[in-house]
Design a protein around this motif. Structure first.
Motif, PDB file in Angstrom:
ATOM      1  N   CYS A 197       0.832  -1.201   0.000  1.00 50.58           N
ATOM      2  CA  CYS A 197       0.000   0.000   0.000  1.00 50.58           C
ATOM      3  C   CYS A 197       0.867   1.252   0.000  1.00 50.58           C
ATOM      4  CB  CYS A 197      -0.913  -0.006   1.223  1.00 50.58           C
ATOM      5  SG  CYS A 197      -2.286   1.148   1.081  1.00 50.58           S
ATOM      6  N   VAL A 198       0.311   2.352  -0.508  1.00 50.73           N
ATOM      7  CA  VAL A 198       1.043   3.611  -0.570  1.00 50.73           C
ATOM      8  C   VAL A 198       1.428   4.105   0.819  1.00 50.73           C
ATOM      9  CG1 VAL A 198      -1.027   5.054  -0.518  1.00 50.73           C
ATOM     10  CG2 VAL A 198       1.046   5.908  -1.629  1.00 50.73           C
ATOM     11  N   GLU A 199       0.664   3.725   1.855  1.00 56.66           N
ATOM     12  CA  GLU A 199       0.998   4.148   3.216  1.00 56.66           C
ATOM     13  C   GLU A 199       2.230   3.442   3.774  1.00 56.66           C
ATOM     14  OE1 GLU A 199      -2.176   3.113   2.542  1.00 56.66           O
ATOM     15  OE2 GLU A 199      -3.346   4.977   2.657  1.00 56.66           O
ATOM     16  N   GLY A 200       2.785   2.491   3.035  1.00 51.43           N
ATOM     17  CA  GLY A 200       4.035   1.859   3.447  1.00 51.43           C
ATOM     18  C   GLY A 200       3.900   0.458   3.974  1.00 51.43           C
ATOM     19  N   TRP A 201       2.686   0.031   4.342  1.00 49.58           N
ATOM     20  CA  TRP A 201       2.559  -1.331   4.860  1.00 49.58           C
ATOM     21  C   TRP A 201       2.432  -2.312   3.694  1.00 49.58           C
ATOM     22  CZ3 TRP A 201      -1.584  -4.205   3.421  1.00 49.58           C
ATOM     23  CH2 TRP A 201      -2.776  -3.562   3.088  1.00 49.58           C
ATOM     24  N   SER A 202       2.797  -3.543   3.954  1.00 51.63           N
ATOM     25  CA  SER A 202       2.677  -4.584   2.934  1.00 51.63           C
ATOM     26  C   SER A 202       2.475  -5.926   3.622  1.00 51.63           C
ATOM     27  CB  SER A 202       3.922  -4.630   2.041  1.00 51.63           C
ATOM     28  OG  SER A 202       5.089  -4.872   2.804  1.00 51.63           O
ATOM     29  N   THR A 203       2.026  -6.890   2.851  1.00 56.04           N
ATOM     30  CA  THR A 203       1.876  -8.250   3.365  1.00 56.04           C
ATOM     31  C   THR A 203       2.947  -9.130   2.729  1.00 56.04           C
ATOM     32  OG1 THR A 203       0.469  -9.159   1.604  1.00 56.04           O
ATOM     33  CG2 THR A 203      -0.623  -7.872   3.335  1.00 56.04           C
ATOM     34  N   SER A 204       3.137 -10.284   3.284  1.00 53.78           N
ATOM     35  CA  SER A 204       3.966 -11.281   2.621  1.00 53.78           C
ATOM     36  C   SER A 204       3.190 -11.853   1.437  1.00 53.78           C
ATOM     37  CB  SER A 204       4.325 -12.399   3.605  1.00 53.78           C
ATOM     38  OG  SER A 204       3.145 -13.003   4.100  1.00 53.78           O
ATOM     39  N   ASP A 205       3.808 -12.733   0.686  1.00 49.75           N
ATOM     40  CA  ASP A 205       3.113 -13.373  -0.431  1.00 49.75           C
ATOM     41  C   ASP A 205       1.923 -14.178   0.084  1.00 49.75           C
ATOM     42  OD1 ASP A 205       4.953 -12.322  -2.124  1.00 49.75           O
ATOM     43  OD2 ASP A 205       5.983 -14.214  -2.569  1.00 49.75           O
ATOM     44  N   GLN A 206       0.775 -13.951  -0.514  1.00 47.78           N
ATOM     45  CA  GLN A 206      -0.417 -14.759  -0.256  1.00 47.78           C
ATOM     46  C   GLN A 206      -0.692 -15.578  -1.519  1.00 47.78           C
ATOM     47  OE1 GLN A 206      -1.601 -14.389   2.871  1.00 47.78           O
ATOM     48  NE2 GLN A 206      -0.177 -12.686   3.206  1.00 47.78           N
ATOM     49  N   TRP A 207      -1.254 -16.757  -1.345  1.00 47.89           N
ATOM     50  CA  TRP A 207      -1.566 -17.609  -2.501  1.00 47.89           C
ATOM     51  C   TRP A 207      -2.964 -17.297  -3.001  1.00 47.89           C
ATOM     52  CZ3 TRP A 207       1.188 -20.333  -5.777  1.00 47.89           C
ATOM     53  CH2 TRP A 207       2.498 -20.692  -5.396  1.00 47.89           C
ATOM     54  N   TRP A 208      -3.015 -16.635  -4.163  1.00 48.68           N
ATOM     55  CA  TRP A 208      -4.266 -16.243  -4.773  1.00 48.68           C
ATOM     56  C   TRP A 208      -4.624 -17.245  -5.874  1.00 48.68           C
ATOM     57  CZ3 TRP A 208      -6.275 -11.960  -2.435  1.00 48.68           C
ATOM     58  CH2 TRP A 208      -5.373 -11.145  -1.732  1.00 48.68           C
ATOM     59  N   ARG A 209      -5.909 -17.468  -6.068  1.00 49.75           N
ATOM     60  CA  ARG A 209      -6.349 -18.384  -7.117  1.00 49.75           C
ATOM     61  C   ARG A 209      -7.598 -17.811  -7.792  1.00 49.75           C
ATOM     62  NH1 ARG A 209      -5.005 -23.150  -9.067  1.00 49.75           N
ATOM     63  NH2 ARG A 209      -6.560 -24.630  -9.864  1.00 49.75           N
ATOM     64  N   GLY A 210      -7.588 -17.877  -9.123  1.00 51.13           N
ATOM     65  CA  GLY A 210      -8.722 -17.365  -9.874  1.00 51.13           C
ATOM     66  C   GLY A 210      -8.470 -17.427 -11.363  1.00 51.13           C
ATOM     67  N   VAL A 211      -9.114 -16.536 -12.099  1.00 52.83           N
ATOM     68  CA  VAL A 211      -9.044 -16.518 -13.566  1.00 52.83           C
ATOM     69  C   VAL A 211      -8.026 -15.462 -14.000  1.00 52.83           C
ATOM     70  CG1 VAL A 211     -10.360 -16.183 -15.687  1.00 52.83           C
ATOM     71  CG2 VAL A 211     -11.455 -17.201 -13.676  1.00 52.83           C
ATOM     72  N   ARG A 212      -7.165 -15.846 -14.939  1.00 48.87           N
ATOM     73  CA  ARG A 212      -6.187 -14.879 -15.435  1.00 48.87           C
ATOM     74  C   ARG A 212      -6.896 -13.737 -16.166  1.00 48.87           C
ATOM     75  NH1 ARG A 212      -1.777 -18.667 -18.416  1.00 48.87           N
ATOM     76  NH2 ARG A 212      -3.653 -19.014 -19.696  1.00 48.87           N
ATOM     77  N   LEU A 213      -6.385 -12.524 -16.004  1.00 48.25           N
ATOM     78  CA  LEU A 213      -6.983 -11.378 -16.682  1.00 48.25           C
ATOM     79  C   LEU A 213      -6.912 -11.552 -18.193  1.00 48.25           C
ATOM     80  CD1 LEU A 213      -5.758  -8.316 -14.571  1.00 48.25           C
ATOM     81  CD2 LEU A 213      -7.777  -9.769 -14.260  1.00 48.25           C
ATOM     82  N   ARG A 214      -5.824 -12.122 -18.660  1.00 48.38           N
ATOM     83  CA  ARG A 214      -5.709 -12.290 -20.110  1.00 48.38           C
ATOM     84  C   ARG A 214      -6.716 -13.316 -20.645  1.00 48.38           C
ATOM     85  NH1 ARG A 214       0.383 -14.875 -20.432  1.00 48.38           N
ATOM     86  NH2 ARG A 214      -0.147 -17.095 -20.224  1.00 48.38           N
ATOM     87  N   ASP A 215      -7.151 -14.255 -19.826  1.00 52.86           N
ATOM     88  CA  ASP A 215      -8.188 -15.198 -20.247  1.00 52.86           C
ATOM     89  C   ASP A 215      -9.546 -14.508 -20.338  1.00 52.86           C
ATOM     90  OD1 ASP A 215      -6.295 -17.176 -20.376  1.00 52.86           O
ATOM     91  OD2 ASP A 215      -6.790 -18.048 -18.423  1.00 52.86           O
ATOM     92  N   LEU A 216      -9.802 -13.555 -19.443  1.00 54.18           N
ATOM     93  CA  LEU A 216     -11.041 -12.775 -19.522  1.00 54.18           C
ATOM     94  C   LEU A 216     -11.014 -11.875 -20.749  1.00 54.18           C
ATOM     95  CD1 LEU A 216     -11.463 -11.845 -15.765  1.00 54.18           C
ATOM     96  CD2 LEU A 216     -12.984 -13.313 -17.102  1.00 54.18           C
ATOM     97  N   ALA A 217      -9.830 -11.323 -21.061  1.00 59.31           N
ATOM     98  CA  ALA A 217      -9.709 -10.513 -22.277  1.00 59.31           C
ATOM     99  C   ALA A 217     -10.005 -11.360 -23.513  1.00 59.31           C
ATOM    100  CB  ALA A 217      -8.314  -9.902 -22.361  1.00 59.31           C
ATOM    101  N   ALA A 218      -9.551 -12.617 -23.486  1.00 60.20           N
ATOM    102  CA  ALA A 218      -9.792 -13.515 -24.625  1.00 60.20           C
ATOM    103  C   ALA A 218     -11.277 -13.789 -24.808  1.00 60.20           C
ATOM    104  CB  ALA A 218      -9.023 -14.819 -24.424  1.00 60.20           C
ATOM    105  N   ARG A 219     -12.053 -13.769 -23.722  1.00 57.61           N
ATOM    106  CA  ARG A 219     -13.498 -14.034 -23.819  1.00 57.61           C
ATOM    107  C   ARG A 219     -14.226 -12.938 -24.604  1.00 57.61           C
ATOM    108  NH1 ARG A 219     -15.966 -17.820 -20.215  1.00 57.61           N
ATOM    109  NH2 ARG A 219     -17.915 -17.078 -21.162  1.00 57.61           N
TER     110      ARG A 219
END
Length: 413
Positions: free
Chosen positions: A311-333
């Motif tokens: 975040c712009v305020e300076g805080w951050s998280t460690s890597d989280q495991w995200w799962r979903g649809v790739r943006l480029r696959d939605l663009a292909a639709r």
């Protein structure tokens, strides 16, 4: 009358501290020379990370003109890029506060010298000093307020901090050019020599040496570092960041128990709108518009990516495991099978800034850029953007739009 004159700030005898001196000021100035330069560069990079030239929705300073000469397409990697940049920017800025205050204190007598202007060079120095002091205080105060999420100043933080940075750094550059020869001579000298216009002519008895005063300033800077830097790290250090925003424990526990900025309640999200029967993702592109419910999104090919939030305020998280649809696959639709373009993303969010955001084509094309449906093996919580949110490597947190309702693919810039 002479006794009265000696009591005025314009009189050298008014200033009695034995700590002031050219070498003391020069040491602080050298620290600020390096630190402020790093702050300026990382601040410009932070602004570039928002891709303000992409679309008016991302541009918080539309009248920047030539000040945007350096802008470029912010890269989608490495994934920790914005986390590092903003962590350095905010932590260094807070750490330098004691140094800045000590530097201002050390040169206060010069603000009252008479006559106010003795030559052209002296006049330039005085003007630069006025802009430097005013600009420095403005930048640090607005930066601290932004870190604390306390927007009491008039107007938007983004243009105020952006334009203020250019004024401050321009004055800083002029001041450095004028004062560097004097500072270098002072640093080469083992002790302050005669003719020191900052040293008190009749100092009070010392209670601390100049070296001791520098240690006090350094200790204050170290304290600021320890009580702020932890929000950029994991583990025990995170609990030492008591002066950073959200300085308490992490929100909840479990797979969704990591840092957030805006809750669903704050953003005005109505649970009825995110219910499976009501929510639809509207995707528009070259071939028209498709409407997808959450079940249809889950039926598409799912991909995972380990990404932080920064975040712009300076805080951050460690890597989280995200799962979903790739943006480029939605663009292909919607007709962009081979060349995913920019995308304009809209949220259900009703309050606060960045209810919508734009991402560049290189961010859309990255295989790690997702419309996330779950995190760390569990469905997104409401506060983390259920039913769907954007997650993009190296992007500022506000561009990882939560509660996504509409995506429009096309050339935006």
């Amino acid at each position: 009358m002479r006794d009265l004159a000696s009591r005025l700030p314009s009189s050298p005898g008014f200033w009695r501290s034995p700590v002031r001196g050219r070498r003391f000021t020069a040491v602080l100035g050298l620290v600020l020379l390096v630190g402020v330069t790093v702050l300026f560069v990382t601040g410009l990079l932070s602004y570039a990370a928002y891709n303000p030239g992409l679309d008016p929705v991302n541009d918080k300073t539309p009248d920047k003109g030539i000040l945007g000469f350096y802008l470029f397409s912010w890269p989608a990697g490495p994934a920790w890029l914005y986390r590092l940049n903003q962590g350095v920017h905010v932590t260094l800025g807070l750490t330098l506060i004691p140094v800045l205050l000590a530097k201002l204190w050390s040169v206060v007598p010069r603000l009252f010298t008479l006559p106010p202007v003795r030559s052209l060079a002296h006049g330039l120095e005085r003007i630069s000093l006025l802009l430097l002091v005013g600009g420095g205080l403005f930048q640090f105060v607005t930066g601290v307020l932004n870190v604390q999420l306390d927007y009491v100043f008039p107007g938007s933080f983004y243009p105020l901090h952006f334009y203020g940075a250019w004024v401050f750094f321009a004055a800083f550059a002029v001041h450095v050019a004028l004062k560097t020869p004097t500072a270098l001579r002072a640093l080469r000298t083992l002790r302050d020599e005669g003719g020191d216009d900052l040293a008190a002519p009749r100092p009070d008895p010392p209670t601390v040496s100049r070296r001791g005063a520098l240690w006090v300033v350094g200790g204050g800077a170290a304290l600021m570092f320890v009580t702020n830097a932890g929000r950029s790290f994991d583990g025990p250090l995170r609990q030492t960041a008591v002066l950073s925003p959200h300085g308490g424990p992490e929100p909840g526990d479990g797979p969704n128990g990591f840092q957030i900025n805006k809750t669903a309640a704050y953003a005005g999200i109505d649970p009825a709108e995110t219910h499976a029967d009501a929510w639809r993702l509207v995707v528009t592109g070259r071939t028209g518009t498709v409407r997808l419910d959450r079940a249809e999104l889950l039926a598409m090919e799912q991909h995972s990516a380990a990404l932080p939030i920064a975040c712009v305020e300076g805080w951050s998280t460690s890597d989280q495991w995200w799962r979903g649809v790739r943006l480029r696959d939605l663009a292909a639709r919607v007709g962009f099978e081979d060349d995913p373009p920019d995308v304009f993303v809209e949220s259900l969010q009703r309050r606060g800034a960045f209810r919508s955001g734009a991402l560049r084509a290189n961010q859309v094309a990255d295989a790690r850029s997702l419309l996330a449906l779950s995190v760390n093996g569990e469905t997104l919580s409401a506060d983390h953007g259920y039913p769907a949110r954007i997650i993009v490597p190296a992007a500022p947190g506000v561009l990882n739009t939560k509660w996504v309702t509409r995506m429009t693919f096309g050339d935006l810039g």
